[in-house]
Design a protein around this motif. Structure first.
Motif, mmCIF file in Angstrom:
data_model
loop_
_atom_site.group_PDB
_atom_site.id
_atom_site.type_symbol
_atom_site.label_atom_id
_atom_site.label_comp_id
_atom_site.label_asym_id
_atom_site.label_seq_id
_atom_site.Cartn_x
_atom_site.Cartn_y
_atom_site.Cartn_z
ATOM 1 N N UNK A 190 -6.067 10.075 -1.599
ATOM 2 C CA UNK A 190 -6.403 8.915 -2.628
ATOM 3 C C UNK A 190 -7.993 9.115 -2.973
ATOM 4 N N UNK A 191 -8.835 9.474 -2.001
ATOM 5 C CA UNK A 191 -10.316 9.729 -2.041
ATOM 6 C C UNK A 191 -10.473 10.891 -3.100
ATOM 7 N N UNK A 192 -9.765 12.047 -2.874
ATOM 8 C CA UNK A 192 -9.939 13.349 -3.740
ATOM 9 C C UNK A 192 -9.402 12.900 -5.165
ATOM 10 N N UNK A 193 -8.341 12.118 -5.613
ATOM 11 C CA UNK A 193 -7.769 11.607 -6.609
ATOM 12 C C UNK A 193 -8.875 11.092 -7.638
ATOM 13 N N UNK A 194 -9.840 10.118 -6.698
ATOM 14 C CA UNK A 194 -10.815 9.374 -7.547
ATOM 15 C C UNK A 194 -12.101 10.044 -7.318
ATOM 16 N N UNK A 195 -12.310 11.480 -7.059
ATOM 17 C CA UNK A 195 -13.647 12.290 -6.904
ATOM 18 C C UNK A 195 -14.335 12.319 -8.513
ATOM 19 N N UNK A 196 -15.717 11.786 -8.196
ATOM 20 C CA UNK A 196 -16.406 11.810 -9.550
ATOM 21 C C UNK A 196 -17.516 12.671 -9.456
ATOM 22 N N UNK A 197 -17.500 13.538 -10.541
ATOM 23 C CA UNK A 197 -18.764 14.892 -10.387
ATOM 24 C C UNK A 197 -20.127 13.960 -10.587
ATOM 25 N N UNK A 198 -20.030 12.814 -11.313
ATOM 26 C CA UNK A 198 -21.288 12.218 -11.646
ATOM 27 C C UNK A 198 -21.671 11.521 -10.326
ATOM 28 N N UNK A 199 -20.878 10.910 -9.746
ATOM 29 C CA UNK A 199 -21.075 10.026 -8.308
ATOM 30 C C UNK A 199 -21.577 11.184 -7.353
#
Length: 508
Positions: free
Chosen positions: A300-309
């Protein structure tokens, strides 16, 4: 690691077992005491003990911060210090100095392993020296042992690397490492724990997964008051950026990708208020529930990984001076343990029979309850970690080489070279990788006389047969080591390794 908390199974934790980070890695420590080790090893260095000056001639000097090597150089050493570095045709060699012809060889600063645990000093310390790893950061251990080893190596009573040590770590109410942990439940206990570590003589404070939120911030504040850096894991009650902003000097294991996920807050909510998967696993006897839960949350964390964040997080690390210690070598081993366990490895001669048996996937707690979904998640996480390390390096985050010895299939001294190779695999240049074990540790620890080859620096050096700036694997091609101004030839280094192997063999 991406998922920050992999706790031990309840039935093993309650029986005093180690947490998953070091589970099942056993050693017998009593067969050879430190005094005997010193006597055993001292015979290998008597030939150089009376020499106070050494001249390394016609050597190629590599300073990791410099893009170009210094060819055909002479390095003069007096006692334990470098006194001159310059062209061989201009440096005058003092009468009586030991002249070491080093034409075609490459000289680098000694290496540091910035994340180790020591269970078997008599065996481990010679292995570090033989691999040119002349400094280690011991990340937790029994105070009476760790601090004694630190003093005995510093005084020369036993042969071993320079040690900076935490002593006991600080954990929550149910510590994963009860044998070397200070348990805290609130801010007052967190503050007192820091004071007790200061009184013990700890070099720094290490925080662990279970530290409560209020205790964590009290630890951060008190550490600053008493002048101790604090490092370690990010407890499950915090988002990653809070740890950096609180002044945590290094974060251990992985690229801390959770801080770059927009799912981070929800993951913490589940971690702190969701159902206790361990209790359910214990009740049902189905311990595969634990890796399944880790995989579910991690994906779930990886699915929502944000390059900008993630970019913003790493820029915060740079601003705050927060270092990362990825320990890729142990993460990779856990991902590919089935293949690694089946491959012959001559380094296993340094590992006791008990340890080798405990390392097997069917016995190791990290491995024996795995599910196909968890294995798939581990591989996904590892690939994202490599990308994260590459991005961190590009953005200027300072990295430290560390191995998490004594985790399964890690080897004191040897695995540091493997870690340097994995950092190159992640996208660092060989020189950048070398910096993580030389100049970066020096800067991190605030030690001004190490990490480079220059007059006034401590004479801790490694002479190589090939150029590590072209291929980082060449750090393994060690011709000799100079430690505190004492020269150890290749044959003497081999003697150290043979004695480590005999110690391991005697302990079964």
């Amino acid at each position: 690691m991406f998922v920050r908390s992999e706790k031990s199974h309840p039935h093993e934790q309650k029986s005093g077992g180690r947490c998953l980070e070091r589970a099942m890695s056993l050693s017998v420590r009593t067969a050879f005491n430190s005094t005997f080790l010193f006597v055993l090893l001292s015979g290998t260095i008597w030939g150089q003990a009376g020499l106070h000056q050494i001249a390394l001639t016609h050597v190629i000097v590599i300073n990791p911060l410099e893009t170009s090597p210094h060819s055909d150089s002479t390095v003069l050493i007096a006692k334990d210090r470098i006194v001159e570095v310059g062209p061989s045709n201009t440096v005058k060699i003092p009468p009586g100095a030991l002249v070491v012809g080093a034409s075609g060889k490459f000289l680098i600063p000694a290496l540091w392993d910035m994340h180790v645990h020591t269970d078997n000093a008599e065996r481990d310390f010679p292995m570090y020296v033989a691999n040119g790893v002349l400094g280690v950061r011991n990340m937790a251990g029994v105070a009476k042992d760790v601090f004694r080893w630190r003093e005995e190596t510093a005084s020369g009573k036993i042969l071993g690397p320079q040690i900076v040590a935490a002593g006991p770590l600080i954990d929550g109410p149910e510590p994963a490492h009860p044998e070397h942990a200070i348990s805290v439940r609130n801010a007052a206990e967190g503050k007192h724990a820091v004071q007790s570590l200061k009184a013990m003589g700890a070099d720094f404070v290490k925080v662990y997964d279970g530290v409560p939120r209020d205790a964590y911030f009290a630890i951060a504040e008190e550490s600053k008051k008493v002048g101790l850096p604090f490092v370690g894991h990010v407890p499950g009650s915090l988002i990653v950026v809070e740890a950096s902003n609180a002044g945590q000097h290094s974060l251990e294991h992985g690229a801390y990708l959770a801080g770059g996920s927009t799912y981070e807050d929800e993951a913490i909510k589940q971690e702190t208020s969701g159902p206790d998967v361990m209790e359910e696993a214990q009740r049902t006897g189905n311990f595969s529930l634990i890796p399944e839960d880790i995989a579910k949350k991690g994906n779930a964390l990886l699915d929502h990984l944000s390059h900008e964040r993630l970019t913003e997080l790493y820029r915060t690390f740079v601003k705050n001076g927060t270092y990362l210690t990825p320990t890729l070598v142990v993460q990779r081993t856990r991902v590919f343990v089935d293949e690694i366990s089946k491959q012959p490895d001559p380094r296993r001669r340094y590992i006791t029979t008990i340890e080798q048996e405990a390392w097997k996937p069917e016995n190791d707690m990290f491995s024996k309850y795995r599910t196909p979904g968890y294995i798939s998640y581990q591989k996904r996480e590892y690939e994202e970690t490599l990308k994260g390390i590459r991005l961190a390096q590009q953005l200027g985050v300072q990295l430290l080489a560390g191995t998490d010895v004594v985790a399964p299939y890690t080897y004191p001294g040897f695995s540091l070279h493997d870690e340097l190779g994995l950092l190159v695999e992640a996208g660092l240049t060989p020189l950048q990788s070398l910096q993580t074990a030389t100049v970066n540790p020096a800067q991190f620890l605030g030690i001004e006389d190490m990490g480079t080859i220059a007059p006034g620096m401590k004479a801790n050096l490694v002479l190589l047969d090939a150029n590590p700036a072209q291929n980082i694997a060449n750090t393994k091609k060690i011709s000799s080591v100079i430690m505190d101004g004492t020269l150890y030839t290749r044959s003497q280094l081999d003697d150290l390794l043979n004695k480590s192997a005999k110690i391991a063999s005697s302990q079964k």
